[in-house]
Design a protein around this motif. Structure first.
Motif, PDB file in Angstrom:
ATOM      1  N   ALA A 133       1.390  23.418  36.143  1.00  0.00           N
ATOM      2  CA  ALA A 133       0.404  24.242  35.436  1.00  0.00           C
ATOM      3  C   ALA A 133      -0.872  24.318  36.259  1.00  0.00           C
ATOM      4  CB  ALA A 133       0.113  23.656  34.059  1.00  0.00           C
ATOM      5  N   THR A 134      -1.692  25.306  35.960  1.00  0.00           N
ATOM      6  CA  THR A 134      -2.959  25.463  36.666  1.00  0.00           C
ATOM      7  C   THR A 134      -3.980  26.083  35.727  1.00  0.00           C
ATOM      8  OG1 THR A 134      -4.009  26.379  38.651  1.00  0.00           O
ATOM      9  CG2 THR A 134      -2.430  27.779  37.525  1.00  0.00           C
ATOM     10  N   LEU A 135      -5.234  25.832  36.007  1.00  0.00           N
ATOM     11  CA  LEU A 135      -6.319  26.388  35.205  1.00  0.00           C
ATOM     12  C   LEU A 135      -6.780  27.706  35.818  1.00  0.00           C
ATOM     13  CD1 LEU A 135      -8.418  23.165  34.523  1.00  0.00           C
ATOM     14  CD2 LEU A 135      -6.889  24.338  32.946  1.00  0.00           C
ATOM     15  N   VAL A 136      -7.011  28.692  34.969  1.00  0.00           N
ATOM     16  CA  VAL A 136      -7.537  29.989  35.396  1.00  0.00           C
ATOM     17  C   VAL A 136      -8.812  30.245  34.603  1.00  0.00           C
ATOM     18  CG1 VAL A 136      -7.134  32.464  35.523  1.00  0.00           C
ATOM     19  CG2 VAL A 136      -5.248  30.878  35.956  1.00  0.00           C
ATOM     20  N   THR A 137      -9.913  30.363  35.297  1.00  0.00           N
ATOM     21  CA  THR A 137     -11.207  30.521  34.637  1.00  0.00           C
ATOM     22  C   THR A 137     -11.377  31.937  34.101  1.00  0.00           C
ATOM     23  OG1 THR A 137     -12.208  28.849  36.067  1.00  0.00           O
ATOM     24  CG2 THR A 137     -13.707  30.381  34.961  1.00  0.00           C
ATOM     25  N   TRP A 159       3.916  27.359  35.250  1.00  0.00           N
ATOM     26  CA  TRP A 159       4.751  28.111  36.186  1.00  0.00           C
ATOM     27  C   TRP A 159       5.991  27.314  36.573  1.00  0.00           C
ATOM     28  CZ3 TRP A 159       3.928  32.951  38.518  1.00  0.00           C
ATOM     29  CH2 TRP A 159       2.698  33.572  38.203  1.00  0.00           C
ATOM     30  N   ALA A 160       7.021  28.042  36.964  1.00  0.00           N
ATOM     31  CA  ALA A 160       8.206  27.449  37.594  1.00  0.00           C
ATOM     32  C   ALA A 160       8.504  28.228  38.869  1.00  0.00           C
ATOM     33  CB  ALA A 160       9.404  27.485  36.654  1.00  0.00           C
ATOM     34  N   PHE A 161       8.721  27.502  39.963  1.00  0.00           N
ATOM     35  CA  PHE A 161       8.997  28.107  41.265  1.00  0.00           C
ATOM     36  C   PHE A 161      10.291  27.530  41.818  1.00  0.00           C
ATOM     37  CE2 PHE A 161       4.418  27.832  40.723  1.00  0.00           C
ATOM     38  CZ  PHE A 161       3.964  29.095  41.059  1.00  0.00           C
ATOM     39  N   VAL A 162      11.030  28.332  42.566  1.00  0.00           N
ATOM     40  CA  VAL A 162      12.153  27.808  43.321  1.00  0.00           C
ATOM     41  C   VAL A 162      11.644  27.455  44.709  1.00  0.00           C
ATOM     42  CG1 VAL A 162      12.946  30.083  44.096  1.00  0.00           C
ATOM     43  CG2 VAL A 162      14.528  28.170  44.041  1.00  0.00           C
ATOM     44  N   ASP A 163      11.993  26.271  45.168  1.00  0.00           N
ATOM     45  CA  ASP A 163      11.502  25.780  46.451  1.00  0.00           C
ATOM     46  C   ASP A 163      12.420  26.252  47.576  1.00  0.00           C
ATOM     47  OD1 ASP A 163      10.056  24.331  48.323  1.00  0.00           O
ATOM     48  OD2 ASP A 163      11.247  22.518  48.030  1.00  0.00           O
ATOM     49  N   HIS A 164      11.811  26.842  48.622  1.00  0.00           N
ATOM     50  CA  HIS A 164      12.575  27.269  49.786  1.00  0.00           C
ATOM     51  C   HIS A 164      12.665  26.168  50.841  1.00  0.00           C
ATOM     52  CE1 HIS A 164      12.177  31.929  49.176  1.00  0.00           C
ATOM     53  NE2 HIS A 164      12.640  31.302  48.116  1.00  0.00           N
ATOM     54  N   ALA A 191       4.775  18.459  45.431  1.00  0.00           N
ATOM     55  CA  ALA A 191       3.432  18.971  45.707  1.00  0.00           C
ATOM     56  C   ALA A 191       3.467  20.376  46.300  1.00  0.00           C
ATOM     57  CB  ALA A 191       2.692  18.016  46.649  1.00  0.00           C
ATOM     58  N   ARG A 192       4.630  20.820  46.786  1.00  0.00           N
ATOM     59  CA  ARG A 192       4.714  22.196  47.274  1.00  0.00           C
ATOM     60  C   ARG A 192       4.398  23.203  46.171  1.00  0.00           C
ATOM     61  NH1 ARG A 192      10.416  21.164  50.326  1.00  0.00           N
ATOM     62  NH2 ARG A 192       9.624  20.389  52.316  1.00  0.00           N
ATOM     63  N   ALA A 193       4.600  22.792  44.918  1.00  0.00           N
ATOM     64  CA  ALA A 193       4.269  23.694  43.809  1.00  0.00           C
ATOM     65  C   ALA A 193       2.791  24.053  43.820  1.00  0.00           C
ATOM     66  CB  ALA A 193       4.646  23.048  42.469  1.00  0.00           C
ATOM     67  N   GLU A 194       1.956  23.143  44.275  1.00  0.00           N
ATOM     68  CA  GLU A 194       0.523  23.440  44.367  1.00  0.00           C
ATOM     69  C   GLU A 194       0.266  24.515  45.422  1.00  0.00           C
ATOM     70  OE1 GLU A 194      -1.573  19.799  44.938  1.00  0.00           O
ATOM     71  OE2 GLU A 194      -0.648  18.821  43.212  1.00  0.00           O
ATOM     72  N   ASP A 195       1.062  24.520  46.494  1.00  0.00           N
ATOM     73  CA  ASP A 195       0.952  25.596  47.486  1.00  0.00           C
ATOM     74  C   ASP A 195       1.362  26.928  46.871  1.00  0.00           C
ATOM     75  OD1 ASP A 195       0.231  23.655  49.333  1.00  0.00           O
ATOM     76  OD2 ASP A 195       2.284  23.398  50.053  1.00  0.00           O
ATOM     77  N   ARG A 196       2.417  26.899  46.060  1.00  0.00           N
ATOM     78  CA  ARG A 196       2.877  28.134  45.432  1.00  0.00           C
ATOM     79  C   ARG A 196       1.821  28.672  44.459  1.00  0.00           C
ATOM     80  NH1 ARG A 196       6.047  26.165  48.492  1.00  0.00           N
ATOM     81  NH2 ARG A 196       4.505  27.243  49.777  1.00  0.00           N
ATOM     82  N   ILE A 197       1.157  27.778  43.733  1.00  0.00           N
ATOM     83  CA  ILE A 197       0.110  28.211  42.802  1.00  0.00           C
ATOM     84  C   ILE A 197      -1.081  28.761  43.566  1.00  0.00           C
ATOM     85  CG2 ILE A 197      -1.638  27.307  41.213  1.00  0.00           C
ATOM     86  CD1 ILE A 197       0.556  25.671  39.906  1.00  0.00           C
ATOM     87  N   ARG A 198      -1.425  28.129  44.681  1.00  0.00           N
ATOM     88  CA  ARG A 198      -2.519  28.663  45.498  1.00  0.00           C
ATOM     89  C   ARG A 198      -2.183  30.079  45.976  1.00  0.00           C
ATOM     90  NH1 ARG A 198      -2.675  24.945  48.910  1.00  0.00           N
ATOM     91  NH2 ARG A 198      -1.467  25.875  50.606  1.00  0.00           N
ATOM     92  N   ALA A 199      -0.938  30.290  46.364  1.00  0.00           N
ATOM     93  CA  ALA A 199      -0.524  31.623  46.791  1.00  0.00           C
ATOM     94  C   ALA A 199      -0.596  32.612  45.627  1.00  0.00           C
ATOM     95  CB  ALA A 199       0.893  31.574  47.364  1.00  0.00           C
ATOM     96  N   ALA A 200      -0.210  32.173  44.431  1.00  0.00           N
ATOM     97  CA  ALA A 200      -0.285  33.058  43.267  1.00  0.00           C
ATOM     98  C   ALA A 200      -1.726  33.420  42.950  1.00  0.00           C
ATOM     99  CB  ALA A 200       0.373  32.394  42.061  1.00  0.00           C
ATOM    100  N   LYS A 201      -2.633  32.477  43.123  1.00  0.00           N
ATOM    101  CA  LYS A 201      -4.042  32.774  42.873  1.00  0.00           C
ATOM    102  C   LYS A 201      -4.600  33.716  43.926  1.00  0.00           C
ATOM    103  CE  LYS A 201      -5.380  28.885  39.999  1.00  0.00           C
ATOM    104  NZ  LYS A 201      -6.340  27.783  39.763  1.00  0.00           N
ATOM    105  N   ASP A 202      -4.009  33.733  45.101  1.00  0.00           N
ATOM    106  CA  ASP A 202      -4.394  34.706  46.123  1.00  0.00           C
ATOM    107  C   ASP A 202      -3.725  36.065  45.894  1.00  0.00           C
ATOM    108  OD1 ASP A 202      -5.994  32.927  47.472  1.00  0.00           O
ATOM    109  OD2 ASP A 202      -4.426  32.289  48.867  1.00  0.00           O
TER     110      ASP A 202
END
Length: 468
Positions: free
Chosen positions: A152-156, A178-183, A362-373
């Motif tokens: 999960a992530t916070l969105v202001t 969120w749920a992501f599939v890891d490559h 922790a790769r999920a945090e990379d995926r969330i960063r990409a989603a925020k971009d």
């Protein structure tokens, strides 16, 4: 004295350029969409929302919005970047038409979201088939399962929006899950499902985790709800998933899991149990590269803690390590060692390998960063249902980028580039339109450093889309 002209050329600038396409590299995204068939899938899925005399297809509008996010937009109006170049992106709806489309979908959000999810699942199935041995599910089994990461992530929210609420970090906004599939190390990852929630939603709400994981499983090719993936799929969650309800649900679904865990008992009993672990029970832990890490160990302590009431087959694995300089120890740490734990039902693999696999969550945090971009950082609409549709479009944009990298950028470092770098180096390449006979040509800038990579990617997409 001679007057300096400065460090940059002083150009005479006008706005008279014609047949020039800024962001012509976006043709990689449109070609990817056509190759995997997501354009046709969305058109069919959203056909019920198309009015009889409407000029614009709701599926095309949603896909245009996703492409606009993939190339750097963050609001509905940014689709104007595509509208300026109809020769490349086709006819793009006006801002009022786009807004009315989102309103129409939001008015029946449950059905509309299901339609978008179904279209994404169909396109994902074709994308993974075309990817062959580069597909995330290629060769997956109980030993090397397909990995789904949940986070999960916070969105202001910077204004009053429906269901925005105070967050646990004293902010205000939303808390999507969120749920992501890891490559894995060869690539990035792609979003499977997202659940938009109010900012005061619980971190360890079982129902929310079950919903997101269930929708993620429905996105996997070959699993339509009647067939269970079993241990070929591993679900990784941080400590928020360490609840009886979720682990029991994963066990009933016969899924493999790796979930952060809080050691049971009070502080004194935990420290006494850890102190009683014999030295020979600890084995060296690995760093991120799979090499032995000094001053870090792992041990299985399933039988040393009271796990009464937890599902059978659950293994408790603990890691202890010397924290990096400057890190503050927690009250549960022991003798200057940082203590962390997780549980898993995997029976194969060395402890150090299982622990390293869990930390790669922790790769999920990379995926969330990409989603925020890619549009998640700003939920631009007021109504909650509208922002649910927006999150689905963000997920679709993430899919397009991931499929493009998988199919077009195979065996190149660009396969792992995050959205910002993709935009700078590939999607922002300029071009010039030309026509000869009945052919329409797009000349990408020859001076751009990565034009050759873009052209190679387009050739790969054409080859994969070719019949036979």
């Amino acid at each position: 004295m001679k007057k300096s002209s400065g460090q940059y050329p002083r150009l005479a600038v006008d706005g008279a350029g014609r047949k020039v396409v800024s962001g012509a590299g976006g043709v990689l995204l449109t070609r990817t969409a056509m190759t995997v068939g997501v354009d046709a899938a969305l058109s069919t899925a959203l056909a019920p929302w198309r009015k009889p005399l409407a000029r614009h297809d709701p599926g095309k509008i949603v896909l245009d919005l996703a492409i606009s996010l993939a190339v750097g937009g963050d609001c509905l109006a940014d689709v104007a970047q595509l509208r300026a170049h109809p020769q490349v992106f086709g006819p793009v709806a006006s801002d009022p038409t786009v807004s009315r489309c989102i309103d129409a979908l939001a008015a029946d959000s449950t059905v509309a979201l299901a339609a978008i999810h179904a279209a994404r699942a169909a396109a994902r199935g074709r994308a993974w088939v075309l990817a062959g041995d580069q597909a995330p599910d290629h060769g997956r089994n109980a030993v090397t399962p397909l990995v789904i990461d949940v986070d999960a992530t916070l969105v202001t929210a910077h204004s009053e929006k429906e269901s925005a609420a105070p967050t646990f970090k004293r902010g205000f906004g939303f808390y999507p899950l969120w749920a992501f599939v890891d490559h894995c190390a060869e690539g990035t990852g792609e979003p499977l499902s997202v659940l938009l929630r109010a900012g005061n939603a619980g971190s360890n709400t079982v129902a929310d985790h079950r919903t997101v994981i269930g929708e993620a499983l429905a996105q996997l090719p070959g699993y339509d709800g009647t067939r269970r993936p079993g241990k070929n799929v591993l679900v990784r969650v941080d400590g928020a998933g360490g609840t009886h309800g979720l682990i029991e649900w994963l066990t009933r679904r016969r899924l493999a899991y790796s979930v952060g865990f809080t050691l049971p008992g009070d502080l004194t009993s935990i420290q006494q149990t850890l102190a009683a672990v014999p030295d020979q029970a600890w084995t060296p832990a690995y760093d991120a590269d799979g090499q032995v890490r000094p001053s870090a160990w792992v041990a299985e302590l399933t039988g040393m803690f009271d796990l009464t009431g937890w599902p059978a087959g659950m293994r408790l694995i603990v890691r202890k390590e010397r924290p990096h300089p400057g890190a503050q120890l927690r009250i549960t740490d022991l003798d200057g060692h940082r203590i962390t734990a997780f549980v898993t039902n995997s029976t194969r693999g060395q402890l150090a390998d299982l622990e390293l696999r869990h930390r790669r969550r922790a790769r999920a945090e990379d995926r969330i960063r990409a989603a925020k971009d890619t549009g998640l950082a700003n939920l631009p609409l007021h109504d909650f249902a509208q922002n649910q549709i927006w999150c689905a479009i963000v997920a679709l944009a993430g899919d397009l980028l991931a499929w493009m990298q998988t199919l077009a950028l195979t065996e190149h470092p660009a396969r792992r580039w995050e959205p910002k770098r993709l935009r700078l180096r590939l999607l922002s390449i300029a071009g010039r339109l030309a026509a000869t006979g009945r052919r329409r040509l797009l000349h990408l800038a020859a001076s751009a450093p990565f034009t050759a990579l873009a052209l190679d990617g387009l050739r790969r997409l054409d080859a994969r889309a070719a019949p036979g």
